[in-house]
Each structure stands twice: as structure tokens, then as C-alpha cells.
Design an enzyme around this catalytic site. Structure first.
Site, PDB file in Angstrom:
ATOM      1  CE  LYS A 201      -3.633   2.338   2.545  1.00 52.99           C
ATOM      2  NZ  LYS A 201      -4.650   2.213   3.581  1.00 52.99           N
ATOM      3  NE  ARG A 211      -5.732   9.512   2.982  1.00 53.13           N
ATOM      4  CZ  ARG A 211      -4.452   9.772   2.766  1.00 53.13           C
ATOM      5  NH1 ARG A 211      -4.043  11.023   2.657  1.00 53.13           N
ATOM      6  NH2 ARG A 211      -3.590   8.784   2.676  1.00 53.13           N
ATOM      7  CE  LYS A 224      -3.910   8.193   6.314  1.00 56.93           C
ATOM      8  NZ  LYS A 224      -5.029   7.228   6.199  1.00 56.93           N
ATOM      9  CD  GLU A 240       5.744  -3.737   3.860  1.00 54.67           C
ATOM     10  OE1 GLU A 240       5.089  -4.541   4.537  1.00 54.67           O
ATOM     11  OE2 GLU A 240       6.119  -2.632   4.307  1.00 54.67           O
ATOM     12  CE  LYS A 255      -6.189   1.592  -0.481  1.00 52.82           C
ATOM     13  NZ  LYS A 255      -6.661   1.489   0.857  1.00 52.82           N
ATOM     14  CB  SER A 281     -11.329   7.060  -3.805  1.00 58.50           C
ATOM     15  OG  SER A 281     -10.133   7.518  -3.209  1.00 58.50           O
ATOM     16  CE1 TYR A 319     -14.940   3.073  -3.034  1.00 60.71           C
ATOM     17  CE2 TYR A 319     -12.969   3.242  -4.403  1.00 60.71           C
ATOM     18  CZ  TYR A 319     -13.565   3.213  -3.156  1.00 60.71           C
ATOM     19  OH  TYR A 319     -12.779   3.299  -2.036  1.00 60.71           O
TER      20      TYR A 319
HETATM   21  C1  PBG Z   1      -7.465   3.474   5.258  1.00 61.12           C
HETATM   22  C2  PBG Z   1      -7.787   3.208   3.847  1.00 61.12           C
HETATM   23  C3  PBG Z   1      -7.589   4.070   2.782  1.00 61.12           C
HETATM   24  C4  PBG Z   1      -8.138   3.469   1.680  1.00 61.12           C
HETATM   25  C5  PBG Z   1      -8.655   2.235   2.068  1.00 61.12           C
HETATM   26  N1  PBG Z   1      -8.411   2.071   3.420  1.00 61.12           N
HETATM   27  C6  PBG Z   1      -7.020   5.460   2.728  1.00 61.12           C
HETATM   28  C7  PBG Z   1      -5.771   5.782   3.357  1.00 61.12           C
HETATM   29  O1  PBG Z   1      -4.924   4.941   3.632  1.00 61.12           O
HETATM   30  O2  PBG Z   1      -5.602   6.963   3.614  1.00 61.12           O
HETATM   31  C8  PBG Z   1      -8.184   4.096   0.324  1.00 61.12           C
HETATM   32  C9  PBG Z   1      -9.215   3.602  -0.580  1.00 61.12           C
HETATM   33  C10 PBG Z   1      -9.487   4.474  -1.747  1.00 61.12           C
HETATM   34  O3  PBG Z   1      -8.840   5.514  -1.973  1.00 61.12           O
HETATM   35  O4  PBG Z   1     -10.397   4.116  -2.485  1.00 61.12           O
HETATM   36  N2  PBG Z   1      -6.606   2.654   5.896  1.00 61.12           N
END
Ligand code: PBG
Length: 330
Positions: A201, A211, A224, A240, A255, A281, A319
């Protein structure tokens, strides 16, 4: 690679001459069985609200989940992923609401398992929907404390398992959490619960619309990058994944997905473990906006989803899951 044949004896266009011929030789295909639909849930009753950052995506109160779950069932999408929009007053430094047995996600799982027992439920393990600072972990002296965070995450995972969650998906990126969660699940006799690790991730700007959707955007004052991966790195992802497999993960998630197809492919080639892609997203909203402005036709959706399969993913969190399932059916 050795090149075989040459023009005019060889004409690659022969394999593209008709729809049926192209279908016959196609290597990667998407099925409704490969899709996972994320769903945002909120408090209250009888409400379905739009999300400004994600056109076409809604937040549902639990009682209204039936609307979307009926569609999920009709189009035979195997699993949904639940994400809560937690009211500010329930957020605190430690994300305590994550351990409330009556929180949104817990009620969501119970609702689905009661009314739609055949639909799989996947839940994030992370604190960001619940913390007053919007981070996935516990903030101590402005730093995310890895081990203290795991102590909470493991309780969150067990709670979700108790409520009936099928797939636990830690998305927090703390080191060592998969092992601790697997051990705790075993101890509580949850031997059949899957762990889908968000192992790869990246600290991505493409999470912005999400968010906003879960209400952590305005809370988040820093990035982050001390826990999510650096997008300049590739081989780090293999470390990882290796750790997480050793610790007991059943599946691995990459992701964002589209920007990181190379990682999907790399993991697929290096490990014998199912790889799932998350079309996040920002990736969704870019495509959706272009479709709404008629810059793309909606055929672009399928192209984006098949690319994950071509790269080596077995399934896709998107989505667009319902749009894709409908398109395939027709
Ligand atoms: C949180 C989380 C995130 C997403 C899924 N779980 C955002 C982040 O890490 O800030 C993102 C999903 C998306 O953007 O569709 N742990």
C-alpha cells in the site's frame, strides 16, 4: 524473445478480424465473480447521500443497505467491503470507536450476515475512520507508534470476526500486524477467517476522494509516509509480501491498482499467493469524471478493470463493481 514469422506470411491482424475471433483468443477476462464492491456506511436512518468527491458513489445508513445489497446479489458480486463514515464526536486520539461492539461496521456486518448471508463481507483493519487526527495508527509525540497500534488493531480484527466478517483486511501498514492478528484469530478459534493483507500500500495522493468519503480528510494534518510505502520503490514490495505470507496472510492486496500494475505482476511472478488489486477512489473519480464530461465512453471502465487481470490480479476491489457486472451481463 525470438521473433517468429514475418509479413506477409504472418499477419497479426488476422486474430483481430472479428468480435468472435478476438473473444476466442483473448487472454484476460473479467467475471462478476472477480469483483469486490466497497460500500460507505453512515449513522442515522433512511438516508442515501451522495459523496461530492466520488460522483455516483453513495453513503448508506444501515437500514438502507438493502438497496445496494439487492443489486450486489442480483449481479452476483461475491463480496463487499465496508467503510464507515464516523461522526466527529465519536473520534478520539486512540480511535476507541473501532472497538465499540456496536459501531457502524459491526452493525453493518450483522445486518448483511442476517439479511444477505451469501454475500461475503470484508472489513478494513485500521484506525483512520475513528481517530481525531485521521491517521491509521496511534499518534504518540507526533509519531505513529507501531506496536501500540497493533494492540488495538488485533482487538478490532477479533471484534469484526466475532460479528461475522469473512475477510479481515489490515490496511494500516504497521510492521508485524499480520502475525499478531493471525495468532489471535487462531487462539479465538477463528481458523476459517481469511486475512487479506494490504501488504503493498503506497502513500498515494489518489486516496483523496476516499478520505473525504470516510471523513478523515479534514482531520489529517500530516501525510502517511512514515508507514505507507514510498511510490519510488518496487523491490520493497516483495519484502512486505514475503513477511506477510510468513505471518499468515491468505491473499495480498496492491493499492492503488492502476498506477501500480507492475507491482501486481511482480508479486504474481514471485509468490504463489492470490493477488487482489484495489482501484482506489482517485482512480475511480478520474475515470468517472471523464465519462460524465463525455471525454470517455464508459467502455473505459472495462479496459481499466481488465488491465488488473492482465497484470495478474485474481480479483479487483472497485467502486465500478456494479457497473462492470451489469456491463458483462449485457
Ligand atoms: C485506510 C484506507 C484508505 C483506503 C482504504 N483504506 C485510505 C488511506 O490509507 O488513507 C483508500 C481507498 C481508496 O482511496 O479508495 N486505511
Amino acid at each position: 524473445m525470438k521473433i517468429f514469422g514475418s509479413y506477409p506470411k504472418t499477419r497479426l491482424r488476422r486474430l483481430r478480424k472479428s468480435i468472435w475471433m478476438r473473444d476466442l483468443v483473448s487472454e484476460s477476462n473479467i467475471s462478476h465473480k472477480d469483483l469486490i464492491l466497497p460500500i460507505f456506511i453512515r449513522e442515522g436512518k433512511n438516508k442515501i447521500e451522495s459523496i461530492k468527491s466520488m460522483p455516483g458513489v453513495k453513503r448508506y445508513t444501515i437500514d438502507k443497505l438493502t438497496t445496494v445489497l439487492k443489486e450486489v446479489k442480483k449481479y452476483k458480486i461475491p463480496m463487499v467491503a465496508l467503510f464507515p463514515f464516523t461522526p466527529n464526536k465519536k473520534k478520539d486520539e486512540l480511535g476507541s470507536e473501532s472497538l465499540n461492539p456496536n459501531n457502524l461496521v459491526c452493525r453493518g456486518i450483522e445486518f448483511i450476515k442476517k439479511k444477505f448471508p451469501d454475500i461475503g463481507v470484508m472489513c478494513d483493519v485500521a484506525l483512520d475512520p475513528y481517530t481525531s487526527h485521521g491517521h491509521d495508527g496511534v499518534l504518540i509525540k507526533k509519531k505513529i507508534d507501531n506496536d501500540k497500534t497493533i494492540q488495538i488493531l488485533v482487538k478490532q480484527a477479533i471484534l469484526q470476526a466475532k460479528k461475522g466478517c469473512d475477510v479481515i483486511a489490515p490496511s494500516d501498514m504497521m510492521d508485524g500486524r499480520i502475525g499478531v492478528i493471525r495468532k489471535a484469530l487462531d487462539k479465538e478459534n477463528f481458523k476459517d477467517i481469511n486475512i487479506l493483507s494490504y501488504a503493498v500500500k503506497y502513500a498515494s495522493y489518489f486516496y483523496g476522494p476516499f478520505r473525504h468519503a470516510v471523513g478523515s480528510k479534514s482531520k489529517l494534518k500530516t501525510d502517511k509516509k512514515t508507514y505507507q510505502m514510498d511510490y519510488r520503490n518496487s523491490s520493497e514490495s516483495l519484502r512486505e509480501v514475503g513477511f506477510d505470507i510468513k505471518e499468515g496472510a491468505d491473499m495480498i492486496l496492491v493499492k492503488p491498482g492502476m498506477m501500480y500494475l507492475d507491482m501486481i505482476n511482480k508479486i504474481k511472478k514471485n509468490f504463489n499467493i492470490p493477488v487482489i488489486a484495489y482501484q482506489v477512489s482517485g482512480e475511480y473519480s478520474m475515470i468517472k469524471n471523464a465519462i460524465e464530461k463525455k471525454i470517455f465512453t464508459d467502455d473505459a471502465i472495462l479496459e481499466s478493470i481488465v488491465s488488473f487481470k492482465r497484470a495478474g490480479a485474481c480479483a479487483v476491489v472497485t467502486y465500478f463493481a456494479l457497473d462492470v457486472a451489469k456491463k458483462i451481463k449485457n
